[in-house]
Design an enzyme around this catalytic site. Structure first.
Site, PDB file in Angstrom:
ATOM      1  N   GLU A 158      18.763 -27.102  -8.086  1.00 50.68           N
ATOM      2  CA  GLU A 158      17.532 -27.333  -8.837  1.00 50.68           C
ATOM      3  C   GLU A 158      17.181 -26.088  -9.633  1.00 50.68           C
ATOM      4  O   GLU A 158      17.107 -24.987  -9.086  1.00 50.68           O
ATOM      5  CB  GLU A 158      16.393 -27.698  -7.884  1.00 50.68           C
ATOM      6  N   ARG A 159      16.968 -26.276 -10.934  1.00 49.84           N
ATOM      7  CA  ARG A 159      16.658 -25.178 -11.855  1.00 49.84           C
ATOM      8  C   ARG A 159      17.763 -24.123 -11.856  1.00 49.84           C
ATOM      9  O   ARG A 159      17.500 -22.933 -12.021  1.00 49.84           O
ATOM     10  CB  ARG A 159      15.313 -24.534 -11.523  1.00 49.84           C
ATOM     11  N   ASN A 201      12.472 -27.611  -1.742  1.00 48.74           N
ATOM     12  CA  ASN A 201      12.293 -29.055  -1.574  1.00 48.74           C
ATOM     13  C   ASN A 201      13.363 -29.501  -0.583  1.00 48.74           C
ATOM     14  O   ASN A 201      14.391 -30.044  -0.943  1.00 48.74           O
ATOM     15  CB  ASN A 201      12.438 -29.775  -2.920  1.00 48.74           C
ATOM     16  N   GLU A 282       3.571 -30.541  -4.669  1.00 51.65           N
ATOM     17  CA  GLU A 282       4.491 -31.407  -5.402  1.00 51.65           C
ATOM     18  C   GLU A 282       5.062 -32.523  -4.524  1.00 51.65           C
ATOM     19  O   GLU A 282       6.229 -32.878  -4.610  1.00 51.65           O
ATOM     20  CB  GLU A 282       5.621 -30.576  -6.019  1.00 51.65           C
ATOM     21  N   ARG A 314       5.148 -20.558   1.520  1.00 50.84           N
ATOM     22  CA  ARG A 314       4.903 -20.435   0.082  1.00 50.84           C
ATOM     23  C   ARG A 314       3.464 -20.824  -0.269  1.00 50.84           C
ATOM     24  O   ARG A 314       2.934 -21.806   0.249  1.00 50.84           O
ATOM     25  CB  ARG A 314       5.876 -21.300  -0.717  1.00 50.84           C
ATOM     26  N   ARG A 326      -5.597 -25.795 -12.428  1.00 49.78           N
ATOM     27  CA  ARG A 326      -4.476 -25.576 -11.511  1.00 49.78           C
ATOM     28  C   ARG A 326      -4.342 -24.108 -11.134  1.00 49.78           C
ATOM     29  O   ARG A 326      -3.920 -23.774 -10.021  1.00 49.78           O
ATOM     30  CB  ARG A 326      -3.175 -26.078 -12.149  1.00 49.78           C
ATOM     31  N   LYS A 350       3.754 -16.473  -5.858  1.00 48.04           N
ATOM     32  CA  LYS A 350       4.408 -16.296  -7.156  1.00 48.04           C
ATOM     33  C   LYS A 350       3.747 -15.174  -7.945  1.00 48.04           C
ATOM     34  O   LYS A 350       2.582 -14.842  -7.730  1.00 48.04           O
ATOM     35  CB  LYS A 350       4.377 -17.595  -7.959  1.00 48.04           C
ATOM     36  N   ASP A 355       3.161 -20.941 -12.798  1.00 48.11           N
ATOM     37  CA  ASP A 355       4.506 -21.324 -12.373  1.00 48.11           C
ATOM     38  C   ASP A 355       5.562 -20.629 -13.214  1.00 48.11           C
ATOM     39  O   ASP A 355       6.189 -21.260 -14.064  1.00 48.11           O
ATOM     40  CB  ASP A 355       4.657 -22.852 -12.471  1.00 48.11           C
ATOM     41  N   GLU A 383      14.047 -20.744 -15.562  1.00 47.86           N
ATOM     42  CA  GLU A 383      13.587 -22.119 -15.751  1.00 47.86           C
ATOM     43  C   GLU A 383      12.756 -22.291 -17.020  1.00 47.86           C
ATOM     44  O   GLU A 383      12.935 -23.255 -17.767  1.00 47.86           O
ATOM     45  CB  GLU A 383      12.780 -22.550 -14.534  1.00 47.86           C
ATOM     46  N   HIS A 501       2.893 -22.939 -20.359  1.00 50.98           N
ATOM     47  CA  HIS A 501       3.384 -24.266 -19.969  1.00 50.98           C
ATOM     48  C   HIS A 501       3.452 -25.231 -21.160  1.00 50.98           C
ATOM     49  O   HIS A 501       3.027 -26.390 -21.068  1.00 50.98           O
ATOM     50  CB  HIS A 501       2.507 -24.851 -18.861  1.00 50.98           C
ATOM     51  N   TRP A 523       0.460 -31.583 -15.383  1.00 51.78           N
ATOM     52  CA  TRP A 523       1.826 -31.673 -15.887  1.00 51.78           C
ATOM     53  C   TRP A 523       1.878 -31.620 -17.412  1.00 51.78           C
ATOM     54  O   TRP A 523       2.948 -31.429 -17.985  1.00 51.78           O
ATOM     55  CB  TRP A 523       2.470 -32.984 -15.423  1.00 51.78           C
TER      56      TRP A 523
END
Length: 680
Positions: A158-159, A201, A282, A314, A326, A350, A355, A383, A501, A523
Site C-alpha cells: 500500500e502506497r 491496515n 479509516e 498510532r 479533520r 504524524k 496526512d 504518497e 490535500h 476526502w
C-alpha cells in the site's frame, strides 16, 4: 578534514543502485595515499565473539578492501581495534572512535554499538578523510528508530512505488532471500533498530500460529544487525481468528487471548519488539467499537507484552461523524488521555495534523502530552509527493518539523527523545530498492535523523551523494543545492501557500482540486481549499474551526495574523480574499500563480543541473534519473495548468500579465484517469 584533491575519472561500469550508499568506491588521490600508508589491520575484541562482532569485522574488511582496491593483510601496521564492552557516554549502543599515528580504537558498550561504529568509520573514510585524524563520538538520540512497512501478505504494498514487497511470506520460513540480509545491513548502517513488517491496515494472519515460524526466521536473520521485529496487530484479532465473540479490551477472555498470543510469540522470538496498532481510523477496528478509549486498548496490549516489548499506538484518526475540521480530531481524541497510557506504550504521531502533505505545520499533539511517550511518524514513500517520479528530498521537511518549537516542552525533537522516529518505508523489489535512485536519500536521511535530529539536511545530502554517486567535489557541490530545493519545488507546483490535500481521489496521483462530491467530507479536496468566488483557504482561527487554539499560545500567535505570518502556511490557517496583499506586494491570486510557476521553473532547473552532472555518474543511473526528471517536468506543468484552470473557474479572474495560460481547458484535466496508478 576532508581531503580536497581528487582525480576526476570517467564513471566505470553501469550500476543499478542495489549497493545504495554502501558502494565503498575506490578512493583516489591524497585520500587513497593516506589510507594505503595507514595500512589497516583489524584487531578483534578479546573474549567471546558474537555474530554481531563478526559482521562488524567483515564489514570493515569489505569496506576497507574496496576503498583501497586490495585485500587487507595480516602484517598491516594501522591497527583498528574493537572494544565492545567499554564505558562510553550516552546510550549503550553509542560509540567513540579515536585515531592516532599508530591506529584507530573503536569503543562501545555493546556489540551492536561496535557495528554502528564500523559503519560510521567507513562513512568517514569513504568521504575522503584522514584515518589518523578520526575523532568521532556519537550516541542515538532516540530509543526507537524504525521503518514501518505497509506490505500485505500477498506481496502488494500500500502506497509503495518500488515494486513488490521484499517479504516473501509464501516461501518463508524455508527460503530467506539474500535481499533480507542486505536490507538489514543497510538499516544497520544508518542506525535503524526496528522494523514493522506488515501494513497498519493489518491482516490477522500475522497473529496466527502458521505465521510464527515465518516471523521467527526474519527475526533470527536481523538480530545480529541490532534490528528487532515488530508486527502491525489487528485489534479485532480475538474475534477474527480467536473464536471469541468480542474484541472488547476490558473483557477478561480478550485480555487472556492477547496474553497467550504474546507468550507464544516470545517463546519463538525472545526479543520481539511489539505491536504497532492502527485503531478506529479509516474503518479499522478499535476500542471505541466497544465504548472504550484508545488508552484502554493500548494498555490491554501493553499488559500482554509486559516489559518485554512496546505497543506503538498510532494517533492517525478521523471519523465521518466529525465534520468540523479533520486537522483537529487527533488532538481532541488523544490530548485528554495524557498520563493514562502505560509506560511501554508510545503514541506515534504524524509530522502534521492531516496526512503527509507536501507541507504541514507540526502536529499540535507534540508538546501537548507531557506525560505520554510520543514518537514521530514520517513518510519515506512519497504518497503525496509525486510517488515514484522525480526528486523530492525530504530531510528539509523532517528537520523543519524536528526543529519546530512546540511552546510546550521544547522542540519536537526534544518531545520525542524518549519515544523515537518511524518512517513509512518505500523499500521494495526494485533493484535500486526505492523505485528512483534519489528516493534512497530519504531512507538514508530518516535513519541519520532518528539517530541524531541535530544533523543538518544539506550535510546529510552531501554525505549521501558522495557515497552513492561521486565524491568529486564538483558533484555534491551541484547536486546538494538541487536536492535541498526539490521539496519546496514540489510544494510550489502542487500545494503552494499552505494549500493541502489537492490530490486526485484514491491513488492520490496528480491534481484533483475539483473533487467535491465524495461521501466523506474530509476526502474531498474542496473541503481543504474552501475556494469560492470571494477567496480561498481554510479558516482555522477563532472565527473558523479554531484549530489554531490547539497550539501553545506563543506558537498560535505567530500564525494568527495573515499579514505577518510565514506565508508557507497562509492558506492552511486563513480563508482570504483573492485580492489579499501578500508580502511580495502581489495580490493573493497573483502570488499563487507565481508560486506555481516557480515550482515548474525549479524542476526545469533540476533537470538542467542533472544534465551537467553526466560526467560524474555511471550511464545506467544517469539515464534512470534523467528519465524520471523528464516525468517530473511533465507532472509539474500538469499540476500547475490543471490547478490554475480550476481556480479560474471559481474566481473568474484573469491570469497576471505575461502568464502562460493552461495548455488545456478544465474539462480535459477533469477527464484524466489513471487506473494503473501504483500503490493503491
Amino acid at each position: 578534514m576532508i581531503v580536497a584533491t581528487w582525480c576526476l575519472v570517467s564513471p566505470a561500469a553501469a550500476e543499478d543502485g542495489y549497493d545504495l550508499w554502501l558502494r565503498y568506491s575506490p578512493l583516489e588521490g591524497e585520500a587513497r595515499t593516506a589510507l594505503d600508508r595507514f595500512d589497516p589491520v583489524i584487531v578483534r575484541p578479546a573474549g567471546a565473539h558474537s555474530d554481531t562482532v563478526d559482521i562488524a569485522v567483515a564489514e570493515l574488511e569489505r569496506g576497507l578492501s574496496s576503498l583501497m582496491e586490495r585485500p587487507l593483510h595480516a602484517g598491516g601496521t594501522g591497527a583498528i581495534a574493537l572494544e565492545c564492552n567499554a564505558a562510553v557516554e550516552g546510550a549503550r549502543d553509542g560509540y567513540d572512535i579515536a585515531g592516532s599515528d599508530t591506529g584507530i580504537t573503536i569503543r562501545s558498550g555493546s556489540d551492536t554499538g561496535c557495528l554502528y561504529a564500523a559503519f560510521s568509520l567507513l562513512r568517514y573514510l569513504s568521504l575522503g578523510n584522514d584515518p589518523h585524524a578520526v575523532d568521532l563520538a556519537s550516541s542515538p538520540a532516540m530509543p526507537l528508530r524504525m521503518l514501518d512497512h505497509w506490505d500485505n501478505p500477498d506481496g502488494s504494498v500500500e502506497r509503495g512505488y518500488a515494486g513488490r514487497s521484499i517479504f516473501d511470506w509464501w516461501h518463508l520460513p524455508e527460503v530467506l532471500d539474500r535481499r533480507i540480509i542486505d536490507y538489514a545491513r543497510a538499516n544497520a548502517s544508518i542506525g535503524i533498530n526496528g522494523v514493522v513488517v506488515n501494513n497498519v491496515n493489518a491482516s490477522a494472519l500475522f497473529l496466527t500460529p502458521r505465521y510464527l515460524p515465518k516471523l521467527k526466521r526474519l527475526a533470527d536473520a536481523w538480530r545480529p544487525y541490532g534490528i528487532r521485529l515488530y508486527i502491525s496487530a489487528r485489534f479485532s484479532a480475538p474475534r477474527d481468528i480467536g473464536g471469541l465473540a468480542t474484541a472488547d479490551p476490558l473483557d477478561p477472555a480478550v485480555r487472556a487471548w492477547w496474553r497467550a498470543r504474546a507468550e507464544a510469540i516470545y517463546a519463538a522470538i525472545p526479543d520481539f519488539g511489539g505491536f504497532l496498532v492502527k485503531a478506529n481510523s479509516e474503518g479499522q477496528p478499535g476500542p471505541q467499537d466497544y465504548g472504550r478509549t484508545h488508552a484502554d486498548g493500548a494498555n490491554m496490549l501493553a499488559a500482554a507484552l509486559g516489559e518485554r516489548g512496546t505497543v506503538i499506538w498510532r494517533a492517525f484518526v478521523y471519523s465521518a461523524e466529525d465534520e468540523t475540521d479533520r486537522a483537529k480530531q487527533a488532538y481532541e481524541e488523544f490530548a485528554p488521555l495524557d498520563g493514562q497510557f502505560a509506560d511501554n506504550v508510545v503514541l506515534q504521531v504524524k509530522n502534521g495534523p492531516i496526512d503527509f502533505q507536501p507541507r504541514e505545520p507540526f502536529h499540535p499533539l507534540f508538546g501537548a502530552m507531557p506525560n505520554t511517550r510520543l514518537m514521530l511518524e514520517a513518510q519515506v514513500t512519497r504518497e503525496y509527493l509525486g510517488q515514484g517520479s522525480g526528486i523530492a528530498y525530504l530531510a528539509p521537511m523532517w528537520t523543519e518539523v524536528l526543529g519546530a518549537q512546540t511552546g510546550r516542552g521544547g522542540t519536537v525533537a526534544q518531545v520525542i527523545a524518549h519515544g523515537g522516529m518511524a518512517g513509512v518505508a518505500n523499500t521494495g523489489s526494485a533493484r535500486n530498492w526505492s523505485g528512483t535512485d534519489f528516493d534512497q536519500a530519504n531512507w538514508y536521511a530518516l535513519g541519520r535523523l532518528a539517530w541524531d535530529p541535530a544533523l543538518v539536511s544539506d550535510e546529510i545530502a552531501r554525505e549521501w551523494a558522495a557515497q552513492t554517486f561521486s565524491r568529486d567535489p564538483a558533484f555534491p557541490n551541484r547536486v546538494v543545492p538541487m536536492m535541498q530545493r526539490s521539496r519546496q519545488a514540489v510544494v510550489d507546483y502542487m500545494t503552494p501557500l499552505g494549500l493541502a490535500h489537492q490530490m486526485a481521489t484514491g491513488h492520490h496521483y496528480g491534481p484533483g482540486p475539483w473533487v467535491c462530491d465524495l461521501a466523506r467530507p474530509e476526502w474531498n479536496p474542496c473541503y481543504y481549499s474552501r475556494a469560492d468566488a470571494e477567496g480561498i483557504g481554510f479558516d482555522r482561527t477563532a472565527s473558523g474551526s479554531d484549530a489554531l487554539a490547539q497550539y501553545a499560545p506563543a506558537i498560535a500567535e505567530g500564525w494568527e495574523d495573515p499579514a505577518a505570518m510565514d506565508e508557507d502556511y497562509l492558506l492552511w490557517f486563513h480563508h482570504l480574499p483573492w485580492d489579499f496583499e501578500t508580502r511580495s506586494g502581489r495580490p493573493l491570486w497573483d502570488e499563487l500563480v507565481h508560486r506555481y510557476d516557480r515550482g515548474v521553473a525549479e524542476v526545469e532547473t533540476m533537470a538542467r543541473t542533472w544534465r551537467s552532472l553526466r560526467p560524474y555518474v555511471d550511464p545506467e543511473r544517469y539515464r534512470a534519473v534523467a528519465e524520471t526528471l523528464n516525468i517530473q517536468q511533465r507532472e509539474a506543468k500538469w499540476w500547475r495548468d490543471a490547478s490554475l484552470a480550476y481556480w479560474q473557474s471559481i474566481n473568474h479572474l484573469p491570469l497576471p500579465a505575461g502568464t502562460t495560460p493552461p495548455e488545456h481547458d478544465l474539462e480535459y484535466y477533469r477527464a484524466l484517469a489513471f487506473p494503473e496508478a501504483p500503490g493503491q
